[in-house]
Scaffold this active site. Structure first.
Site, PDB file in Angstrom:
ATOM      1  N   HIS A  27       0.832  -1.204   0.000  1.00 27.16           N
ATOM      2  CA  HIS A  27       0.000   0.000   0.000  1.00 27.16           C
ATOM      3  C   HIS A  27       0.866   1.254   0.000  1.00 27.16           C
ATOM      4  O   HIS A  27       1.261   1.744   1.059  1.00 27.16           O
ATOM      5  CB  HIS A  27      -0.894   0.001   1.240  1.00 27.16           C
ATOM      6  CG  HIS A  27      -1.780  -1.202   1.334  1.00 27.16           C
ATOM      7  ND1 HIS A  27      -1.335  -2.426   1.790  1.00 27.16           N
ATOM      8  CD2 HIS A  27      -3.098  -1.360   1.034  1.00 27.16           C
ATOM      9  CE1 HIS A  27      -2.339  -3.295   1.756  1.00 27.16           C
ATOM     10  NE2 HIS A  27      -3.417  -2.680   1.302  1.00 27.16           N
ATOM     11  N   HIS A 262      -4.089   3.906  -3.341  1.00 31.41           N
ATOM     12  CA  HIS A 262      -4.190   3.216  -2.041  1.00 31.41           C
ATOM     13  C   HIS A 262      -3.313   1.966  -1.971  1.00 31.41           C
ATOM     14  O   HIS A 262      -2.541   1.792  -1.040  1.00 31.41           O
ATOM     15  CB  HIS A 262      -5.656   2.845  -1.762  1.00 31.41           C
ATOM     16  CG  HIS A 262      -5.824   1.840  -0.666  1.00 31.41           C
ATOM     17  ND1 HIS A 262      -5.804   2.178   0.658  1.00 31.41           N
ATOM     18  CD2 HIS A 262      -5.997   0.480  -0.719  1.00 31.41           C
ATOM     19  CE1 HIS A 262      -5.963   1.085   1.392  1.00 31.41           C
ATOM     20  NE2 HIS A 262      -6.086   0.046   0.586  1.00 31.41           N
ATOM     21  N   GLU A 410     -18.089  -2.420  24.359  1.00 29.53           N
ATOM     22  CA  GLU A 410     -17.292  -3.644  24.466  1.00 29.53           C
ATOM     23  C   GLU A 410     -16.137  -3.669  23.479  1.00 29.53           C
ATOM     24  O   GLU A 410     -15.020  -4.073  23.812  1.00 29.53           O
ATOM     25  CB  GLU A 410     -18.169  -4.892  24.256  1.00 29.53           C
ATOM     26  CG  GLU A 410     -19.194  -5.150  25.355  1.00 29.53           C
ATOM     27  CD  GLU A 410     -20.476  -4.345  25.167  1.00 29.53           C
ATOM     28  OE1 GLU A 410     -20.575  -3.572  24.184  1.00 29.53           O
ATOM     29  OE2 GLU A 410     -21.389  -4.495  26.003  1.00 29.53           O
ATOM     30  N   HIS A 472     -29.429 -13.704  25.387  1.00 33.01           N
ATOM     31  CA  HIS A 472     -28.429 -13.557  26.441  1.00 33.01           C
ATOM     32  C   HIS A 472     -27.782 -14.882  26.842  1.00 33.01           C
ATOM     33  O   HIS A 472     -27.042 -14.936  27.806  1.00 33.01           O
ATOM     34  CB  HIS A 472     -29.069 -12.904  27.679  1.00 33.01           C
ATOM     35  CG  HIS A 472     -29.263 -11.429  27.510  1.00 33.01           C
ATOM     36  ND1 HIS A 472     -29.921 -10.887  26.429  1.00 33.01           N
ATOM     37  CD2 HIS A 472     -28.843 -10.382  28.272  1.00 33.01           C
ATOM     38  CE1 HIS A 472     -29.930  -9.566  26.543  1.00 33.01           C
ATOM     39  NE2 HIS A 472     -29.276  -9.235  27.642  1.00 33.01           N
TER      40      HIS A 472
HETATM   41  C1  LIG Z   1     -11.765  -3.819   9.670  1.00 32.82           C
HETATM   42  C2  LIG Z   1     -11.235  -3.690   8.297  1.00 32.82           C
HETATM   43  N1  LIG Z   1     -12.077  -3.677   7.265  1.00 32.82           N
HETATM   44  C3  LIG Z   1     -11.606  -3.601   5.990  1.00 32.82           C
HETATM   45  C4  LIG Z   1     -10.259  -3.528   5.754  1.00 32.82           C
HETATM   46  C5  LIG Z   1      -9.739  -3.512   4.320  1.00 32.82           C
HETATM   47  N2  LIG Z   1      -9.217  -2.157   4.044  1.00 32.82           N
HETATM   48  C6  LIG Z   1      -7.920  -1.883   4.098  1.00 32.82           C
HETATM   49  S1  LIG Z   1      -7.611  -0.250   3.891  1.00 32.82           S
HETATM   50  C7  LIG Z   1      -9.249   0.089   3.668  1.00 32.82           C
HETATM   51  C8  LIG Z   1      -9.768   1.490   3.507  1.00 32.82           C
HETATM   52  C9  LIG Z   1      -8.810   2.423   2.922  1.00 32.82           C
HETATM   53  O1  LIG Z   1      -9.154   3.742   3.207  1.00 32.82           O
HETATM   54  P1  LIG Z   1      -8.346   4.584   4.255  1.00 32.82           P
HETATM   55  O2  LIG Z   1      -8.466   3.993   5.572  1.00 32.82           O
HETATM   56  O3  LIG Z   1      -8.786   5.996   4.117  1.00 32.82           O
HETATM   57  O4  LIG Z   1      -6.835   4.445   3.800  1.00 32.82           O
HETATM   58  P2  LIG Z   1      -6.136   5.162   2.564  1.00 32.82           P
HETATM   59  O5  LIG Z   1      -6.684   4.531   1.334  1.00 32.82           O
HETATM   60  O6  LIG Z   1      -6.462   6.591   2.650  1.00 32.82           O
HETATM   61  O7  LIG Z   1      -4.708   4.820   2.746  1.00 32.82           O
HETATM   62  C10 LIG Z   1     -10.006  -1.067   3.755  1.00 32.82           C
HETATM   63  C11 LIG Z   1     -11.466  -1.102   3.601  1.00 32.82           C
HETATM   64  C12 LIG Z   1      -9.404  -3.545   6.870  1.00 32.82           C
HETATM   65  N3  LIG Z   1      -8.091  -3.509   6.731  1.00 32.82           N
HETATM   66  N4  LIG Z   1      -9.909  -3.591   8.116  1.00 32.82           N
END
Ligand SMILES: Cc1ncc(C[n+]2csc(CCOP(=O)(O)OP(=O)(O)O)c2C)c(N)n1
Ligand SMILES: [Mg+2]
Length: 670
Positions: A27, A262, A410, A472
């Site tokens: 990334h 990304h 939680e 529950h």
């Molecule tokens: C709980 C969770 N859901 C989904 C993902 C998959 N995922 C990785 S990065 C991302 C979103 C990217 O957007 P952002 O957080 O704004 O990062 P940027 O692209 O700006 O680096 C997703 C959905 C993850 N890592 N964790």
């Protein structure tokens, strides 16, 4: 921006794209967009010493958006963490490297917590900030601020969309954790597109409402970043959110500002185009300009000197306040005082005690003796029995309290507990109803992955919750937790086993423990006729048998509230002439850690009909019942009714168990 700063941030960018290119995955966008903020923070503010990544009074830096791991690895390399060689950057995402895809605590020096599942790092950072405040309140003395550091986190759009960050931020604001600063990488980009596809939050307004101090900056303007960080440090009584407008993938002509920055390698052409734009040699990979190397080399003596000064202060503190220094060191080592086990309450037979209540009595002694045991509940302490009033509450203005109050959060609680453990020198516990385990599975899983000593105190553990009904009543929860690697799951049979379970949790240094406790009263087993409760530590033990020395014909294996039923049923079978054995099996994982000889002794591989009795789904128990055995379980959701009715309907009575055992014996001809 001065020349060396510009060169340094572009080094972070180019190391990132080179590593992602070589790994053919990763990334690049976040490290390129956050390089400016990270550079200013690390070179002008962050208190740490790359020569000793574990220095206790270092600032903590959390990359909550763990997909941007190359930001961390580049910084570690430049700062001079010994482990982080250029070869490690070249081995990004490869087997056995110190540069896994997402940061992993314990694998890479300098990684303060395992991140990647978005949102977790936000809660971790709040836990670390609570830990700092707690230790400062307990240990600092006039002129000796031995615990005096800050916690910083980079959080992304994804982190702030995840619910756990809302829970963690609300609590941090409420507690006024002014040692905590988050930098929001406000780049308006997530995976599917621009953020306005799914999110229109006024993030600044939201955080202001949580009680945070909010500052807005151009995330690439070093002067503004520096100003905001100074403001965050000066601001008292509230955490600070720095909202940094950034450009994802900054420096890449084709990708910057777009979702496709990304993830995934840029490809050779875009890598070359990016390097051209940044004024970098196009044909050189993993290059670090000499000026950048020299700049960081120049910072190292200053970083080392800071730690050395702290060390001298600690020596003077130890001379002046020897008891406090000794307590600090005991806490760092989580040292258990001599004879602790003998001071735990002993419960007499003849009484009936819910294991949650026994746990509460044990906890009272433990918290009184161990200042490093801190924790609380998600608004259920009166039910989970985890509040120890003599130990005070951690609140804004009284940060020395050992009892934490998480509110009905939680998921946030789980991530905060992990943060407390990551910080070091504390064993945190958190409690709620067992059925709500699912609300904090992500941090439980990560605590197991990261080898954290966290204790989850989960009460109201079965259908015998009764009238509250199937919403529950956990049925699948034990099976689900037993499937998590490196997690210790213990369901004690009575009050005395509960005390032993707490001792095991305190000895489980490199993994979390889940204590699964009953709501309802359970008879205290008469150890006169039965084996001592200390057998719990081996996971399963022969509690009672009718004919010691002779091979049993039938073995009843129970956990938790089913053990006393098995005991009575076993005694009834014995009265009917059967050679019966009753095994209490509070923990699979503890049992599996025993030598095969012991396991075979408790559950002889030959002969004997085995009946497993557990008020939950049977999944997995076949391995202990064996092919000719049977599992008396609840393989459906429960029902709303008094618990005695449920016991009868589901067959968990002495008669039901004895009958099932006899049927099993009958079918085997024993
Ligand atoms: C709980 C969770 N859901 C989904 C993902 C998959 N995922 C990785 S990065 C991302 C979103 C990217 O957007 P952002 O957080 O704004 O990062 P940027 O692209 O700006 O680096 C997703 C959905 C993850 N890592 N964790
Ligand atoms: Mg984003």
């Amino acid at each position: 921006m001065d020349r060396v700063a510009e060169l340094a941030v572009n080094t972070i960018r180019t190391l990132t794209i080179d590593a992602v290119e070589k790994a053919r995955s990763g990334h690049p966008g976040l490290p390129m967009g956050c390089a400016d903020f990270a550079f200013v923070l690390w070179t002008k503010f962050l208190k740490f010493n790359p020569a000793n990544p574990g220095w206790e009074d270092r600032d903590r830096f959390v990359l909550s958006a763990g997909h941007g791991s190359m930001l961390l690895y580049s910084l570690f390399h430049l700062a001079g963490f010994k482990q982080m060689t250029l070869d490690q950057l070249r081995a990004f995402r490869q087997w056995g490297s110190a540069t896994p895809g997402h940061p992993e605590f314990g694998v890479t020096d300098g990684v303060e917590c395992t991140t990647g599942p978005l949102g977790q790092g936000t809660g971790n950072s709040v836990g670390m900030a609570i830990a700092q405040k707690y230790k400062a309140a307990r240990y600092n003395e006039e002129g000796f601020p031995v615990c005096d550091h800050r916690v910083y986190a980079i959080v992304s759009d994804g982190d702030l969309q995840e619910g756990v960050s809302h829970e963690a931020a609300a609590l941090a604001g409420h507690l006024g954790l002014d040692n905590l600063t988050w930098f929001f990488d406000d780049n308006s980009v997530t995976i599917e597109g621009m953020t306005d596809l799914a999110c229109g939050d006024d993030v600044g307004g939201r955080f202001a409402a949580y009680g945070w101090h909010v500052v807005r900056v151009d995330g690439h303007d070093h002067g503004q970043i520096e100003g905001a960080l100074r403001e965050a440090i000066a601001h008292r009584g509230a955490p600070t959110l720095i909202i940094g407008r950034t450009v994802i993938g900054k420096g890449s002509p084709a990708r910057q500002g777009k979702p496709k920055a990304h993830s995934d390698p840029f490809g050779p052409e875009e890598v070359a185009a990016t390097k051209r734009q940044l004024g970098w040699p196009e044909d050189e990979a993993f290059g670090v300009p000499g000026e950048v190397e020299a700049f960081f080399a120049g910072l190292r003596p200053k970083w080392a000197a800071r730690e050395a000064a702290w060390g001298r202060m600690f020596e003077a503190y130890a001379a002046r306040h020897p008891e406090k220094a000794a307590a600090w060191r005991d806490s760092a080592a989580k040292r258990l005082p001599e004879g602790l086990a003998s001071r735990l309450p002993a419960f007499s037979p003849g009484k009936a005690v819910a294991t949650r209540s026994a746990g509460g009595e044990v906890l009272k002694v433990l918290m009184g003796e161990l200042p490093w045991l801190v924790g609380g509940s998600a608004d259920l302490a009166p039910s989970t029995k985890t509040f120890v009033k003599e130990c005070g509450s951690f609140q804004k203005g009284s940060f020395g309290g050992q009892n934490l109050h998480f509110g009905i959060r939680e998921h946030g609680m789980g991530a905060i507990l992990a943060g407390l453990a990551y910080h070091g020198g504390l064993v945190p516990f958190g409690s709620t109803f067992f059925v709500f385990t699912d609300y904090m599975r992500p941090p439980i899983r990560l605590a197991a992955l990261s080898h954290l000593q966290v204790v989850f105190v989960m009460t109201h553990d079965s259908i015998f919750v009764g009238e509250d009904g199937p919403t529950h009543q956990p049925v699948e929860t034990l099976a689900a937790l037993r499937a998590v690697p490196n997690l210790s799951v213990i369901r004690p049979a009575d009050a005395n086993e509960t005390a032993q379970a707490w001792l095991v949790a305190l000895e489980n240094r490199a993994r979390p423990t889940v204590l699964v406790l009953s709501r309802q009263d359970l008879p205290v087993i008469d150890r006169g006729g039965c084996a001592p409760a200390a057998g719990l530590a081996r996971g399963a033990y022969v509690l009672w048998e009718s004919a010691a020395g002779a091979a049993p014909e039938v073995i009843l294996i129970g956990t938790g509230s089913e053990v006393h039923v098995c005991l009575e049923a076993g005694q009834r079978l014995a009265a009917g002439g059967r050679r019966a054995r009753v095994v209490s099996m509070p923990s699979w994982d503890l049992f599996e850690a025993q030598p095969a000889s012991y396991r075979d002794e408790v559950l002889p591989p030959t002969a004997a009909a085995r009946l497993v009795v557990e008020a939950g789904v049977g999944m997995g128990w076949e391995r202990y019942a064996g092919p000719a055995g049977r599992v008396l379980s609840v393989d459906r959701f429960g029902a709303s009714a008094p618990s005695q009715v449920l016991a009868k309907e589901f067959g968990f009575t002495v008669e039901g168990v004895a009958e099932a055992a006899l049927a099993l014996c009958g079918s085997r001809g024993c």
